[in-house]
Scaffold this active site. Structure first.
Site, PDB file in Angstrom:
ATOM      1  CG  ASP A 112      -5.948   1.553 -12.959  1.00 54.81           C
ATOM      2  OD1 ASP A 112      -6.603   0.613 -12.470  1.00 54.81           O
ATOM      3  OD2 ASP A 112      -5.378   1.478 -14.059  1.00 54.81           O
ATOM      4  CE1 TYR A 113      -7.724  -4.085  -7.202  1.00 53.79           C
ATOM      5  CE2 TYR A 113      -5.657  -3.532  -6.125  1.00 53.79           C
ATOM      6  CZ  TYR A 113      -6.794  -4.309  -6.204  1.00 53.79           C
ATOM      7  OH  TYR A 113      -7.008  -5.316  -5.295  1.00 53.79           O
TER       8      TYR A 113
END
Length: 760
Positions: free
Chosen positions: A286-287
């Site tokens: 994820d980011y």
């Protein structure tokens, strides 16, 4: 003839051996990827693992952007947060014309519940209980996204959540692993189709692996801690269903699992995902998920990057931990060349499967971009699916459907606001094109009067936090009293009041946790004053999560929960309010009486001191509260209709069956009203005695049926041994012989019951 793939490879990969004779056997994907891998430098290999955000790249400036130099040097494997054929074609040309090995890029985007044609938020989609419709929504999203250059979506989100304080409950399918699994598979099929070389398909990415929907205190990104038996039985099934459906990619979650952040959890990413489930695609963080592990306290950027790679993560989203540290870790012996090669191999496989080596511009068709996005056909589908997602929670005295001849007072901060109709994570939606409720109502009636009635909340700072990303509710500078007074004045002469209240789009979604699950006080006060007029009140409820509605259920005659319906919101809501469509949605997450009941879900286990069937009663030394009854305000599976349905005559084809046999469960369902309608017939089982404690009920089947007024049908379900299996204390997936209770009805409180027995 030499295929286009080999021709492309011979032109763009000059050192790659490509057979030049007509009789030469074509190379396999494995051979192609290995040949390419052997030509790559260590920097180019690590570059394939790098997924930066495209940021503010604009057409015409991409060649000179900082990201362009990285692409030219082979230091980027894909980009996200960029759309349009023109931009993507320009950037892809840098990769395939100016980099040494001409390796094409992946282009990703959060296409969560539609592209420009936007469907209800995923929690609303799940309320349709219509797998074909959900698959169609993903298919349309893939068609539109691929027409605009996108070839990878970070969807479906399949996290089970039983805590409505967590904002991202809006992005999933609710609390039930069986339903969640069915929807996960449908979404993957919708996005990926049957052949990824079809230019109208895109890579799906199941997320967030794993357990992201169970944070402590319902607070975003918080610690998750649970037993493995609960993981396997309650939270893992939708992820596994997506893997079984062939999902191409997986996204790691931010939370820890067994004390180790998921992004560095080898048991999760390798033992479970690959060895147990057979996943053969690639995993993306994820980011900035790698960088954030330093805050978890397991090492600096170099350490956590190496841990992530060795755990089984292949692509680093935004953080650039891989590209900045893996080479050093390789030199220091903290990772191996094989660790890197295997990660690169999986990403190249995905690009091959998409056909990008054969045609890197296959998603850059200007004609498709002009003709396949936000089409009348897609918008019509969005209306139908939105209508199926609405859940009628109350309809006293048949206030709905409305009559176009009635004088209607429309009030509320969500009645005339286009930009909030699509809900959270609608990044490709052109919000201003969404159809408002007032516009939808005016297609049926010319007697609509409107007043805002209140702001979202009394607190302007809260409203600012809840209306981010351009989704303003245009805060009114008048006092609360002035706003209410205007609403009262237009309502005095009305026959019925329609109040559009609830959450704004960004009150749910990522980083939108709440400790108060009620409608904001400013709106409550408006509803209280409207009640004093003694007029019928229809509450059109906008929400991305289960809310506490104990006061609203008393104040409003009718409550229609519309979630956030998407770009065609106003049309779908108006069709339903005026009876052109009949509500058929059912809740997929339990609505509590107050936040103190949370977490609350239907598939709970018994205690040693259950209260039993004494609903609303307090009994000392039993499992209950002093101040509120145990049962929720609205249970899982609940939803009314303008029609009424009767269930009777439940039966089983046999009372006992063997492992290799099936049992048919039959029930008669009748539409006993004068209005045609659809009903979701739900089947639940209870394993009465087990080697480990079992839930009181588990959903194991559902069918959505349409019945004409007065029509009756016999609905049949088949139960096999597979439906009775669960993970025991040894984490073996077993069905244990014994007695099972089977319930069928219109929600999880179904009372029609039959017993069956699985024989040894």
């Amino acid at each position: 003839m030499i295929s286009r793939l080999f021709l492309f490879a011979s032109l763009l990969l000059p050192q790659l051996f490509v057979a030049q004779t007509k009789s030469a056997a074509p190379v396999t994907k494995s051979q192609f990827v290995e040949n390419l891998l052997n030509q790559m430098t260590i920097d180019e290999k690590i570059g394939q693992l790098n997924l930066p955000s495209a940021g503010d790249i604009v057409t015409g400036a991409a060649q000179n952007a900082d990201i362009a130099s990285k692409i030219k040097n082979g230091l980027v494997g894909g980009l996200f947060n960029i759309k349009s054929v023109a931009k993507i074609k320009e950037i892809q040309s840098i990769a395939v014309q100016k980099s040494r090995l001409k390796i094409p890029l992946l282009f990703g985007m959060d296409v969560i519940h539609g592209y420009e044609t936007t469907f209800p938020i995923p929690l609303g989609l799940s309320a349709t209980f219509n797998l074909e419709a959900i698959e169609r929504s993903a298919r349309i999203a893939a068609i539109e996204a691929s027409a605009d250059g996108i070839n990878w979506t970070f969807s479906p989100m399949v996290d089970i959540s039983r805590d409505p304080r967590w904002g991202r409950i809006s992005e999933g399918s609710g609390e039930d692993p069986y339903l969640g699994s069915k929807i996960a598979a449908a979404m993957v099929k919708g996005y990926q189709g049957s052949d990824l070389r079809d230019p109208r398909t895109i890579l799906a990415c199941v997320k967030h692996f794993a357990l992201y929907g169970a944070p402590e205190a319902g607070r975003e990104y918080n610690t998750v801690d649970m037993s493995r038996i609960r993981m396997y039985n309650d939270y893992f099934p939708p992820y596994k269903a997506a893997i079984d459906a062939g999902v191409a990619t997986v996204m790691a979650s931010f939370n820890e699992v067994d004390g180790v952040p998921a992004t560095a959890n080898k048991w999760l990413m390798t033992d479970v995902l690959r060895k147990q489930w057979g996943f053969n695609g690639f995993v993306v963080t994820d980011y900035t998920g790698i960088n954030e592990m330093t805050e978890h306290g397991i090492g600096n950027l170099q350490t956590v990057s190496a841990l992530a790679l060795k755990a089984g993560v292949q692509m680093d989203m935004v953080g650039e931990g891989f590209i900045n540290t893996l080479k050093k870790s390789l030199e220091e012996g903290k990772i191996t060349q094989n660790d890197i090669d295997q990660a690169v191999r999986l990403i190249l496989n995905a690009k091959y499967d998409l056909g990008l080596f054969e045609d890197p511009y296959k998603y850059c068709n200007e004609k498709r971009a002009k003709t396949e996005i936000f089409t009348p056909e897609h918008r019509a589908e969005a209306v139908k699916i939105a209508e199926e997602s609405f859940v009628l929670l109350k309809n006293n005295n048949q206030v709905l459907p409305l009559n176009p001849k009635q004088r209607i007072a429309l009030v509320g901060p969500l009645a005339n606001n286009a930009v909030n109709m699509a809900g959270t994570w609608s990044v490709a939606t052109k919000q201003e094109r969404s159809i408002t409720l007032i516009d939808g109502l005016r297609t049926f009636s010319s007697t609509i009067t409107y007043a805002k009635g209140s702001n979202l909340d009394h607190d302007p700072a809260f409203e600012e936090r809840a209306t981010m990303f351009g989704k303003s509710l245009n805060r009114d500078s008048r006092t609360a009293e002035e706003l209410i007074k205007e609403a009262i004045e237009i309502s005095k002469n009305a026959d019925v009041i329609v109040a559009a209240l609830g959450e704004s789009a960004e009150m749910s979604g990522e980083s939108s946790s709440r400790t108060n699950l009620e409608i904001p006080l400013a709106q409550k006060e408006l509803l209280r004053e409207l009640k004093k007029l003694n007029k019928p009140i229809v509450l059109v409820l906008f929400t991305g999560r289960p809310l506490v509605l104990t006061e609203e259920i008393e104040l409003a005659d009718t409550i229609l929960n519309v979630w956030f319906p998407g770009s065609e919101a106003g049309t779908a809501i108006a069709n339903t309010l005026f009876g052109k469509s009949n509500p058929s949605g059912k809740l997929t997450a339990t609505f509590p009486r107050n936040v103190g009941q949370v977490p609350i879900y239907y598939a709970a286990k018994n205690t040693g001191r259950p209260l039993g069937n004494k609903e609303g009663k307090f009994e000392k030394f039993k499992s209950n509260y002093l101040d509120v009854r145990n049962e929720p305000l609205f249970p899982f599976g609940y939803g009314l209709s303008y029609s009424t349905f009767e269930y009777k005559n439940i039966s089983a084809s046999k009372t006992a069956f063997k492992t290799n046999e099936e049992v048919e469960i039959r029930v008669d369902v009748k539409n006993s009203s004068k209005i045609d309608g659809s009903e979701v017939v739900q089947l639940y089982i209870r394993d009465v005695v087990g080697s480990v404690t079992r839930p009181l009920r588990e959903l194991k089947g559902f069918q959505k049926i349409a019945l004409k007024a007065g029509e009756a049908k016999t609905v049949t379900f088949k139960i096999s041994t597979e439906d009775l299996k669960f993970y025991n204390s040894d984490l073996n997936f077993v069905a244990e012989p014994g007695t099972f209770e089977v319930y069928v009805g219109g929600n999880s409180d179904a009372t029609l019951k039959v017993q069956i027995q699985l024989l040894p």
